[in-house]
Design a protein around this motif. Sequence first.
Motif, short mmCIF file in Angstrom:
data_model
loop_
_atom_site.label_atom_id
_atom_site.label_comp_id
_atom_site.label_asym_id
_atom_site.label_seq_id
_atom_site.Cartn_x
_atom_site.Cartn_y
_atom_site.Cartn_z
N ALA A 74 0.82 -1.23 0.00
CA ALA A 74 0.00 0.00 0.00
C ALA A 74 0.85 1.27 0.00
CB ALA A 74 -0.96 -0.01 1.18
N SER A 75 1.88 1.29 0.79
CA SER A 75 2.73 2.49 0.86
C SER A 75 3.32 2.81 -0.52
CB SER A 75 3.83 2.28 1.89
OG SER A 75 4.67 3.39 1.94
N TRP A 76 3.88 1.79 -1.16
CA TRP A 76 4.44 2.01 -2.50
C TRP A 76 3.34 2.37 -3.49
CZ3 TRP A 76 3.62 -1.35 -6.81
CH2 TRP A 76 4.19 -0.86 -7.99
N LEU A 77 2.22 1.64 -3.47
CA LEU A 77 1.12 1.92 -4.41
C LEU A 77 0.62 3.35 -4.27
CD1 LEU A 77 -0.84 -1.44 -4.08
CD2 LEU A 77 0.31 -0.60 -6.15
N ASN A 78 0.62 3.88 -3.06
CA ASN A 78 0.17 5.25 -2.84
C ASN A 78 1.21 6.28 -3.28
OD1 ASN A 78 -2.35 4.54 -1.82
ND2 ASN A 78 -1.59 4.40 0.28
N SER A 79 2.43 5.84 -3.50
CA SER A 79 3.50 6.78 -3.88
C SER A 79 3.66 6.91 -5.39
CB SER A 79 4.84 6.33 -3.25
OG SER A 79 5.35 5.18 -3.91
N VAL A 80 2.95 6.09 -6.15
CA VAL A 80 3.01 6.13 -7.61
C VAL A 80 1.59 6.21 -8.16
CG1 VAL A 80 5.18 4.79 -7.71
CG2 VAL A 80 2.97 3.60 -7.88
N PRO A 81 1.44 6.62 -9.42
CA PRO A 81 0.10 6.52 -10.01
C PRO A 81 -0.33 5.06 -10.01
CG PRO A 81 1.56 7.85 -11.40
CD PRO A 81 2.42 7.19 -10.35
N SER A 82 -1.52 4.79 -9.48
CA SER A 82 -1.99 3.41 -9.44
C SER A 82 -3.48 3.37 -9.77
CB SER A 82 -1.74 2.77 -8.07
OG SER A 82 -2.51 3.42 -7.07
N ALA A 83 -3.89 2.25 -10.32
CA ALA A 83 -5.29 2.06 -10.72
C ALA A 83 -5.73 0.67 -10.31
CB ALA A 83 -5.45 2.26 -12.22
N PHE A 84 -7.04 0.53 -10.18
CA PHE A 84 -7.62 -0.75 -9.80
C PHE A 84 -8.73 -1.11 -10.77
CE2 PHE A 84 -10.33 -3.07 -6.40
CZ PHE A 84 -9.82 -4.30 -6.79
N VAL A 85 -8.67 -2.33 -11.29
CA VAL A 85 -9.74 -2.87 -12.13
C VAL A 85 -10.41 -3.97 -11.31
CG1 VAL A 85 -10.35 -4.02 -14.28
CG2 VAL A 85 -8.49 -2.34 -14.26
N SER A 86 -11.63 -3.69 -10.87
CA SER A 86 -12.42 -4.64 -10.09
C SER A 86 -13.32 -5.39 -11.06
CB SER A 86 -13.26 -3.88 -9.06
OG SER A 86 -14.06 -4.77 -8.32
N VAL A 87 -13.23 -6.72 -11.04
CA VAL A 87 -13.96 -7.55 -12.00
C VAL A 87 -15.10 -8.27 -11.29
CG1 VAL A 87 -13.76 -9.41 -13.69
CG2 VAL A 87 -11.82 -7.88 -13.30
N SER A 88 -16.33 -8.01 -11.76
CA SER A 88 -17.50 -8.58 -11.12
C SER A 88 -18.64 -8.72 -12.12
CB SER A 88 -17.96 -7.66 -9.99
OG SER A 88 -19.21 -8.04 -9.49
N LEU A 89 -19.38 -9.82 -12.02
CA LEU A 89 -20.56 -9.98 -12.87
C LEU A 89 -21.68 -9.04 -12.43
CD1 LEU A 89 -20.71 -13.82 -13.46
CD2 LEU A 89 -20.29 -12.05 -15.16
N LEU A 90 -21.71 -8.67 -11.16
CA LEU A 90 -22.79 -7.81 -10.67
C LEU A 90 -22.79 -6.44 -11.36
CD1 LEU A 90 -23.07 -8.33 -6.81
CD2 LEU A 90 -24.62 -9.11 -8.60
N ILE A 91 -21.67 -6.01 -11.87
CA ILE A 91 -21.59 -4.70 -12.49
C ILE A 91 -22.45 -4.64 -13.76
CG2 ILE A 91 -19.58 -4.96 -14.00
CD1 ILE A 91 -20.23 -2.06 -11.55
N ARG A 92 -22.81 -5.79 -14.31
CA ARG A 92 -23.64 -5.81 -15.51
C ARG A 92 -25.10 -6.19 -15.19
NH1 ARG A 92 -25.76 -10.33 -16.96
NH2 ARG A 92 -26.16 -9.70 -19.09
N SER A 93 -25.44 -6.24 -13.92
CA SER A 93 -26.78 -6.63 -13.52
C SER A 93 -27.82 -5.66 -14.06
CB SER A 93 -26.88 -6.66 -11.99
OG SER A 93 -28.21 -6.92 -11.59
N GLU A 94 -29.01 -6.18 -14.29
CA GLU A 94 -30.11 -5.31 -14.71
C GLU A 94 -30.74 -4.61 -13.51
OE1 GLU A 94 -33.95 -8.25 -15.00
OE2 GLU A 94 -32.61 -8.20 -16.73
N PHE A 95 -30.33 -4.99 -12.31
CA PHE A 95 -30.86 -4.39 -11.09
C PHE A 95 -29.91 -3.33 -10.56
CE2 PHE A 95 -32.41 -8.83 -11.19
CZ PHE A 95 -33.76 -8.56 -11.36
N GLU A 96 -30.41 -2.12 -10.44
CA GLU A 96 -29.61 -0.99 -9.98
C GLU A 96 -28.93 -1.25 -8.65
OE1 GLU A 96 -27.69 2.54 -9.80
OE2 GLU A 96 -28.83 1.86 -11.52
N GLU A 97 -29.65 -1.85 -7.70
CA GLU A 97 -29.06 -2.08 -6.38
C GLU A 97 -27.87 -3.05 -6.44
OE1 GLU A 97 -32.68 -4.72 -6.86
OE2 GLU A 97 -32.33 -2.59 -7.06
#
Length: 178
Positions: A74-97
């Motif tokens: 975490a310390s190193w990741l916070n010291s450089v530009p960093s990005a996160f790709v979270s992979v989930s099937l829920l992100i394509r759900s037809e349900f907003e919640e």
Amino acid sequence: MIILVGYATVEGQTRKIAGAVAAAVEAAGDRALLFDIASGAEYAIAHPEAAILCAPVHAARYPAAFASFVRQEASWLNSVPSAFVSVSLLIRSEFEEEREEAMHVPDALISDSGWRPTMMHHAAGALRYTEYDFFKRWIIRRMAELENAPTDVSRDHEFTDWKALSGFVEDFLDMAKG
């Protein structure tokens, strides 16, 4: 610029996503260091100048090896530009919640680890019916029916928006160099 593209995967889609991220980094003229976090190996150079980490959500959590890596680095990741790709099937759900729930899954990881990614992208994963055992295939098919997702268990179904992922990587590289 050397960019660590670290990933953890369960069924292989996140590895495929990380590979696409690394290819986009290389196509932009930078060097990508594709790294399987679960391998426990050390990367061969001093800390890269930026990082894009990718991990799948299963049972509302990220793989333990990934969470451990993020806490450790975490310390190193916070010291450089960093990005996160979270992979989930829920992100394509037809349900907003459910989509909203998927958007907040990273909150616990970020809170627990102290990592503050500069950018974040939510990518839909895949249904890997051909790789599931009988019971998992049956359960996932039932869940897919509720989501109006494909239920043809004779083949796999990908939901990753490759164009959106590529745009995210491009935006990250612009920000990291800017």
